[in-house]
Design an enzyme around this catalytic site. Structure first.
Site, short mmCIF file in Angstrom:
data_model
loop_
_atom_site.label_atom_id
_atom_site.label_comp_id
_atom_site.label_asym_id
_atom_site.label_seq_id
_atom_site.Cartn_x
_atom_site.Cartn_y
_atom_site.Cartn_z
N CYS A 1 65.70 35.66 64.29
CA CYS A 1 66.33 35.40 62.99
C CYS A 1 65.32 35.62 61.86
O CYS A 1 64.15 35.93 62.08
CB CYS A 1 66.88 33.98 62.94
N HIS B 1 67.61 31.59 57.63
CA HIS B 1 67.61 30.12 57.59
C HIS B 1 66.28 29.57 57.11
O HIS B 1 65.30 30.29 56.94
CB HIS B 1 67.95 29.56 58.98
#
Length: 356
Positions: free
Chosen positions: A332, A316
């Site tokens: 992440c 992301h």
């Protein structure tokens, strides 16, 4: 090349430099003309950080600076933005070997980008600047151009963004805090470099400013991704095995490691909402209930969410591009918003993602 730097005395791998001469030579004038015409061969072959404890006001005495004997064009102040480095960063960005934020500073992200560029062109991928790299990347065209600020640039500004997730959840859009933040991100630049190039600008609609001339986004189809923890980089490969793009990345942390093994891309969401669930992810401040945060570049996952087959993990964007590969994530893979947006257009469902 740099002006005369006074007497240089080599003692093995130690370079003795009169510090009064170092800083004037290293500090480049950050004007559009200076960056557009800056030579690349003045950048040291190898990145050797200069201590931030050195006082640039000191003009007397001889100070030892430990450097690699193979480095060239020293002295070079790695703490001061350089026109040559800024030019190289734009050229790497154009080539699909992203240096992350364009700020004129040498460092790990720049050298990883150089290594990726070398791999793309069949050169030894060592992250060193030499004649072969310069010949492959140098371009007589401008790297700093002009841009007219639009109403869309102004409307993306929402004012200060709170840090607390509960307050963020009450907003309609997590846009930019200032016009300069939005413009810097649009052109992959650090705000300091943007304002240095436009010292007298008011940053209002209709005004012409100087910005990085980036060219178009990389096109093609990625059939495989590598998330390289050692390099701090995400690399996408084409069907013929060639390296398509490379991006600096924050990949997990010691307390929240990223996954291992191979996973796949499930879906890509542009301008995503963000669901905060302290029981699944982490607890932010005193927030102990599920919250839905609105989309926007200053949201926790930025402007893109690439969902992976490993539950709760994804690739992301970020609200803080300058911190890519400088701080950890909650497991992440974090990219700059612009790199995440470009990568999203190269991906399709079920592309394998290998964590290395």
């Amino acid at each position: 090349m740099s002006p005369s730097l006074g007497s240089l005395i080599f003692r093995g791998a130690m370079l003795w430099v009169s510090m009064g001469a170092v800083f004037p030579a290293a500090a480049s004038s950050l004007t559009p003309e200076a960056i557009n015409t800056a030579p690349l061969d003045v950048i040291p072959a190898i990145y050797t950080p200069m201590s931030k404890e050195i006082d640039p006001v000191v003009t007397a005495g001889i100070t030892p600076v430990s450097v690699d004997a193979d480095a060239v064009a020293l002295p070079f102040d790695t703490n001061t933005p350089s026109a040559s480095v800024a030019r190289l960063q734009v050229l790497l960005d154009r080539a699909g070997a992203s240096p992350g934020i364009i700020d004129g500073l040498d460092g790990g992200n720049l050298r990883s980008a150089l290594s990726a560029f070398e791999a793309m062109h069949g050169l030894s991928a060592d992250g060193k600047i030499g004649s072969q790299v310069i010949a492959a990347i140098d371009d007589p065209n401008q790297v700093i151009g002009s841009y007219v600020i639009t109403s869309k640039d102004i409307s993306a500004v929402v004012g200060p963004i709170p840090k607390d997730y509960a307050q963020m959840a009450n907003m309609k859009y997590l846009g930019y805090a200032t016009v300069t933040e939005g413009l810097a991100e649009r052109f992959h630049m650090g705000e300091d470099l943007l304002t240095a190039l436009n010292s007298s600008a008011r940053f209002v609609e209709g005004e012409t400013i100087f910005v990085a001339d980036l060219g178009g986004n990389k096109t093609g189809k990625a059939v495989r991704l590598e998330v390289d923890k050692a390099r701090g980089q995400v690399r996408a490969y084409a069907a013929d095995g060639s390296l398509l793009v490379a991006y600096p990345a924050t990949i997990g942390s010691e307390t929240n490691p990223s996954p291992s093994g191979t996973h796949t891309v499930k879906t890509v969401v542009v301008n995503p909402d963000y669901t905060y669930n302290p029981k699944i992810n982490f607890q932010q401040g005193n927030n102990d209930t599920v919250l839905t945060l609105p989309p926007g570049p200053n949201g926790p996952v930025g402007t893109v969410w690439i969902d992976l087959s490993e539950p709760t993990f994804g690739i992301h964007g970020t609200p803080e591009p300058s911190r890519i590969d400088k701080t950890g994530s909650h497991g992440c893979v974090r990219l700059t918003n612009w790199d995440a947006e470009e990568l999203a257009k190269l991906l399709t469902k079920d592309v394998p993602v290998e964590f290395m």
